[in-house]
Design a protein around this motif. Structure first.
Motif, PDB file in Angstrom:
ATOM      1  N   LYS A 101      -5.692   7.083  -7.360  1.00  0.00           N
ATOM      2  CA  LYS A 101      -5.366   8.516  -7.325  1.00  0.00           C
ATOM      3  C   LYS A 101      -4.364   8.898  -8.406  1.00  0.00           C
ATOM      4  CE  LYS A 101      -6.096   8.565  -2.314  1.00  0.00           C
ATOM      5  NZ  LYS A 101      -5.455   8.736  -0.976  1.00  0.00           N
ATOM      6  N   ALA A 135     -12.855   0.599  -5.567  1.00  0.00           N
ATOM      7  CA  ALA A 135     -11.791   1.584  -5.355  1.00  0.00           C
ATOM      8  C   ALA A 135     -11.225   2.055  -6.688  1.00  0.00           C
ATOM      9  CB  ALA A 135     -10.698   0.981  -4.488  1.00  0.00           C
ATOM     10  N   ALA A 161      -7.969  -3.963  -1.802  1.00  0.00           N
ATOM     11  CA  ALA A 161      -8.762  -2.735  -1.872  1.00  0.00           C
ATOM     12  C   ALA A 161      -7.957  -1.506  -1.438  1.00  0.00           C
ATOM     13  CB  ALA A 161     -10.029  -2.884  -1.022  1.00  0.00           C
ATOM     14  N   LYS A 185      -7.159   1.589  -3.878  1.00  0.00           N
ATOM     15  CA  LYS A 185      -7.564   2.954  -3.515  1.00  0.00           C
ATOM     16  C   LYS A 185      -6.419   3.935  -3.713  1.00  0.00           C
ATOM     17  CE  LYS A 185      -9.728   5.584   0.239  1.00  0.00           C
ATOM     18  NZ  LYS A 185     -10.283   5.514   1.629  1.00  0.00           N
ATOM     19  N   SER A 186      -5.209   3.513  -3.366  1.00  0.00           N
ATOM     20  CA  SER A 186      -4.039   4.379  -3.559  1.00  0.00           C
ATOM     21  C   SER A 186      -3.753   4.582  -5.039  1.00  0.00           C
ATOM     22  CB  SER A 186      -2.817   3.774  -2.862  1.00  0.00           C
ATOM     23  OG  SER A 186      -2.977   3.777  -1.459  1.00  0.00           O
ATOM     24  N   ARG A 216     -14.523  -5.009  -3.760  1.00  0.00           N
ATOM     25  CA  ARG A 216     -14.026  -3.847  -3.010  1.00  0.00           C
ATOM     26  C   ARG A 216     -12.880  -3.172  -3.752  1.00  0.00           C
ATOM     27  NH1 ARG A 216     -11.640  -5.182   1.695  1.00  0.00           N
ATOM     28  NH2 ARG A 216     -11.827  -3.038   2.460  1.00  0.00           N
ATOM     29  N   LYS A 273       0.818  -1.213   0.000  1.00  0.00           N
ATOM     30  CA  LYS A 273       0.000   0.000   0.000  1.00  0.00           C
ATOM     31  C   LYS A 273       0.856   1.270   0.000  1.00  0.00           C
ATOM     32  CE  LYS A 273      -3.439   2.496   2.747  1.00  0.00           C
ATOM     33  NZ  LYS A 273      -4.214   2.514   4.023  1.00  0.00           N
TER      34      LYS A 273
END
Length: 265
Positions: free
Chosen positions: A181, A201, A173, A177-178, A197, A150
């Protein structure tokens, strides 16, 4: 001109090849004199020296001109000074032989701005090195990474440009999510499965998202991916459920690539 089977060259042959104006593929040569390498630097096409085991700072500086591709995949390690010299290259730079990258070397390579940087030999990446590479303004290829912690994903999310992570075999997930971006195209064609999930993301990612390794994602995962607002490519999927097809049909923005579909519900 491809001469990848050559293991050695006479001095006369070196001088003659140095005058060649087109692309040169000399993948079998482990040693070339600085004089010859510098002379070869005058051509502006593809130059592949993928078995070259060492390069001096002087030779690196000479090679870092405007060309389509400079491939030095035989280098297992490079000094910070050589990295700094190579970063001046105006064109694609391939260093797939590197198996480790320090923060300092990564910082120098990140200054390469005109073309794609290939570092597919890296199996892991420290957070400081990843953060340094995130400042690279061109396309970045890290296809050797099979997993991405992560913290590394978060560090790379600051990169702007295409990011190739086609070697990833799994994605949680939080990692998704990272990466969501990231401001640029994101290629993760090695993923065979994706949780709902993680898909949710990734749907927040706003550029081209390529997941061409997914062949049988869950219905919920595809429904989540359908919310992605950039280009979406999942070309290995052969069938869709009615709910998935309905969700995908509601997409109003950008292209959807489903070339593998053999039927529709």
């Amino acid at each position: 001109l491809s001469l990848v089977g050559l293991k050695s060259l006479s001095e006369d042959a070196e001088h003659a090849l140095a005058k060649h104006s087109g692309g040169l593929y000399l993948g079998g040569l482990k040693h070339l004199s600085d004089k010859t390498v510098i002379a070869m630097a005058e051509q502006r096409d593809v130059l592949c020296l993928n078995d070259l085991a060492h390069i001096s700072e002087q030779a690196a500086r000479a090679l870092a001109t405007k060309r389509n591709l400079l491939a030095l995949d035989g280098l297992k390690a490079i000094s910070r000074k050589v990295a700094r010299a190579l970063s001046k290259l105006d064109g694609n730079l391939s260093l797939d032989g590197l198996t480790a990258l320090s923060e300092q070397t990564a910082r120098e390579l990140a200054k390469h701005k005109q073309g794609e940087l290939f570092l597919d030999g890296l199996k892991s990446l420290s957070v400081p090195a990843a953060r340094a590479l995130s400042f690279h303004n061109g396309h970045l290829s890290l296809n050797g990474l099979k997993s991405i912690p992560k913290a590394v994903a978060a560090a790379l999310s600051g990169h702007r440009g295409w990011l190739r992570l086609n070697g990833l075999e799994s994605l949680s997930a939080p990692e998704a999510k990272s990466l969501a971006k990231h401001k640029g195209a994101l290629f993760m064609n090695g993923l065979k499965a994706l949780s709902s999930r993680a898909a949710k993301a990734l749907a927040a990612h706003e550029d081209w998202l390529s997941l061409n390794g997914l062949s049988s994602p869950t219905e919920q995962a595809m429904i989540e991916l359908a919310k992605h607002k950039g280009h979406l490519s999942t070309m290995m999927i052969k069938t869709l459920t009615k709910r998935t097809a309905s969700a995908l049909a509601k997409r109003k923005e950008n292209d959807l690539y489903l070339s593998g579909l053999s039927s529709l519900p």
